[in-house]
Design an enzyme around this catalytic site. Structure first.
Site, PDB file in Angstrom:
ATOM      1  N   ASP A  86      -5.796  18.589 -14.593  1.00  0.00           N
ATOM      2  CA  ASP A  86      -5.985  19.470 -13.430  1.00  0.00           C
ATOM      3  C   ASP A  86      -5.410  20.866 -13.693  1.00  0.00           C
ATOM      4  O   ASP A  86      -5.750  21.821 -12.994  1.00  0.00           O
ATOM      5  CB  ASP A  86      -5.348  18.842 -12.180  1.00  0.00           C
ATOM      6  CG  ASP A  86      -3.915  18.419 -12.437  1.00  0.00           C
ATOM      7  OD1 ASP A  86      -3.054  19.292 -12.593  1.00  0.00           O
ATOM      8  OD2 ASP A  86      -3.645  17.199 -12.499  1.00  0.00           O
ATOM      9  N   GLY A 138      -3.985  11.921 -26.224  1.00  0.00           N
ATOM     10  CA  GLY A 138      -2.654  12.497 -26.422  1.00  0.00           C
ATOM     11  C   GLY A 138      -1.796  11.664 -27.369  1.00  0.00           C
ATOM     12  O   GLY A 138      -0.915  12.201 -28.050  1.00  0.00           O
ATOM     13  N   ASP A 155       2.101  14.195 -18.484  1.00  0.00           N
ATOM     14  CA  ASP A 155       1.577  14.341 -17.121  1.00  0.00           C
ATOM     15  C   ASP A 155       0.396  13.370 -17.022  1.00  0.00           C
ATOM     16  O   ASP A 155      -0.764  13.779 -17.015  1.00  0.00           O
ATOM     17  CB  ASP A 155       1.149  15.803 -16.953  1.00  0.00           C
ATOM     18  CG  ASP A 155       0.643  16.119 -15.563  1.00  0.00           C
ATOM     19  OD1 ASP A 155       0.548  15.207 -14.732  1.00  0.00           O
ATOM     20  OD2 ASP A 155       0.310  17.298 -15.324  1.00  0.00           O
ATOM     21  N   SER A 156       0.711  12.096 -16.967  1.00  0.00           N
ATOM     22  CA  SER A 156      -0.326  11.075 -17.148  1.00  0.00           C
ATOM     23  C   SER A 156      -0.692  10.380 -15.846  1.00  0.00           C
ATOM     24  O   SER A 156       0.022  10.481 -14.847  1.00  0.00           O
ATOM     25  CB  SER A 156       0.189  10.015 -18.122  1.00  0.00           C
ATOM     26  OG  SER A 156       1.186   9.255 -17.479  1.00  0.00           O
TER      27      SER A 156
HETATM   28  N1  SAM Z   1      -0.135  14.228 -11.375  1.00  0.00           N
HETATM   29  C1  SAM Z   1      -0.768  13.060 -11.725  1.00  0.00           C
HETATM   30  C2  SAM Z   1      -0.178  11.759 -11.259  1.00  0.00           C
HETATM   31  O1  SAM Z   1       0.990  11.435 -11.514  1.00  0.00           O
HETATM   32  O2  SAM Z   1      -0.909  11.051 -10.588  1.00  0.00           O
HETATM   33  C3  SAM Z   1      -1.306  13.053 -13.090  1.00  0.00           C
HETATM   34  C4  SAM Z   1      -2.522  13.908 -13.073  1.00  0.00           C
HETATM   35  S1  SAM Z   1      -3.431  14.200 -14.503  1.00  0.00           S
HETATM   36  C5  SAM Z   1      -4.999  14.388 -13.742  1.00  0.00           C
HETATM   37  C6  SAM Z   1      -3.474  12.699 -15.438  1.00  0.00           C
HETATM   38  C7  SAM Z   1      -4.457  12.776 -16.588  1.00  0.00           C
HETATM   39  O3  SAM Z   1      -4.014  11.983 -17.693  1.00  0.00           O
HETATM   40  C8  SAM Z   1      -5.861  12.263 -16.282  1.00  0.00           C
HETATM   41  O4  SAM Z   1      -6.748  13.340 -16.178  1.00  0.00           O
HETATM   42  C9  SAM Z   1      -6.209  11.318 -17.455  1.00  0.00           C
HETATM   43  O5  SAM Z   1      -7.539  11.473 -17.911  1.00  0.00           O
HETATM   44  C10 SAM Z   1      -5.172  11.755 -18.481  1.00  0.00           C
HETATM   45  N2  SAM Z   1      -4.882  10.746 -19.517  1.00  0.00           N
HETATM   46  C11 SAM Z   1      -4.707   9.415 -19.369  1.00  0.00           C
HETATM   47  N3  SAM Z   1      -4.459   8.840 -20.558  1.00  0.00           N
HETATM   48  C12 SAM Z   1      -4.444   9.842 -21.489  1.00  0.00           C
HETATM   49  C13 SAM Z   1      -4.252   9.885 -22.895  1.00  0.00           C
HETATM   50  N4  SAM Z   1      -3.999   8.784 -23.597  1.00  0.00           N
HETATM   51  N5  SAM Z   1      -4.309  11.091 -23.512  1.00  0.00           N
HETATM   52  C14 SAM Z   1      -4.562  12.235 -22.810  1.00  0.00           C
HETATM   53  N6  SAM Z   1      -4.775  12.239 -21.478  1.00  0.00           N
HETATM   54  C15 SAM Z   1      -4.707  11.074 -20.820  1.00  0.00           C
END
Ligand code: SAM
Length: 275
Positions: A86, A138, A155-156
């Protein structure tokens, strides 16, 4: 019209928000993305029905996951955000003048695209020349980039699907290696009310890898339980030893020098979880 989004926070608990309209909805390889206009919290991003961020309360999460760590370091230059598609964390990181480059590694490019299109107030930092966006896993990126970043922010999403590995000891070891000599990382580590097995495991793993391990919290109304946790692992600098009078003035709505210290003050039931 009486439209609601309902997040199942557990098998026995839901949070519901009345929706004015759905702005975007798409199923990607990784998840279902939805951006809805809600009456209570404004625009809301959901992934697989789980609230990720809302325009009304995102500032708490994004300020706390970034500034506590950045103000613990001396002039951080290179910062990595894992997840965080985001863009809210990137926006906050860019408030630090010493930062030369922020790399965001998000597994799902559609999250970045939809945030750029529908959530400009959160994603605006992604257009900054100091920001770089990489669409990749990541976990892989961290493994392949040793000794590169002064700070890493995890920030996952919750520990399901592609995010499971972001909560494991192997990943924290790779994070240690990807950090420069005096670097540190901060991860969002879920709810002290509802993740009572996960949190002790995380803090135990981080303590076994990093000389400094700290746990802090913030109040975020749209996250389960309203009280959210963050874990820091640091190679050298301790956030509790920061002279809070030397923290530079920044435009924030939640974080300030007093919060920098007080967010580490834990209630008894949380002390018990992380002891
Ligand atoms: N603020 C948020 C929460 O705690 O609910 C997190 C928001 S952010 C949109 C989380 C992001 O992590 C998602 O868009 C997801 O696609 C990404 N994500 C999940 N696993 C991942 C990985 N292994 N590598 C990179 N991004 C990842």
């Amino acid at each position: 019209m009486n439209l609601w989004v309902t997040e199942y926070q557990s098998e026995n608990l839901t949070i519901g928000c009345r929706v004015l309209k759905t702005l975007y909805r798409e199923k990607t390889r990784f998840q279902e993305i939805m951006i809805a206009e809600t009456l209570q919290f404004g625009k809301m991003l959901l992934l697989d029905g789980v609230i990720q961020t809302t325009v009304a309360d995102e500032f708490v999460y994004h300020e706390m996951i970034t500034h506590v760590g950045l103000n613990t370091l001396e002039k951080p230059r290179r910062v990595l955000v894992v997840g965080g598609g985001d863009g809210g964390s990137v926006r906050e990181i860019l408030k630090h003048k010493s930062v030369e480059k922020v790399t965001l590694v998000e597994i799902d490019g559609k999250v970045v695209e939809s945030a750029r299109a529908f959530l400009p107030e959160i994603s605006c930092g992604l257009n900054d020349p100091r920001a770089e966006v990489i669409v990749d896993d990541g976990i892989k990126h961290v493994k392949e980039n040793p000794d590169t970043y002064d700070m890493i922010i995890v920030d996952s999403t919750d520990p399901v699907g592609p995010a499971v590995g972001l909560f494991g000891a192997d990943f924290y070891r790779d994070v240690y290696n990807a950090l420069t000599e005096n670097g540190l990382f901060v991860a969002q580590t879920e709810s002290p009310f509802y993740n009572r097995e996960l949190i002790p495991r995380i803090i135990g793993d981080v303590r076994s890898i990093f000389p400094v391990a700290r746990f802090f919290m913030a109040s975020i109304p749209t996250y389960p339980g309203g009280l959210w946790s963050f874990t820091m692992g640091s190679k050298k600098h301790d956030p509790l030893e920061v002279d809070i009078n030397s923290i530079p003035k920044m435009e924030t709505r939640y974080y300030n020098p007093e919060i920098h210290s007080s967010s580490f003050v834990l209630p008894e039931f949380v002390k018990e979880l992380v002891k």
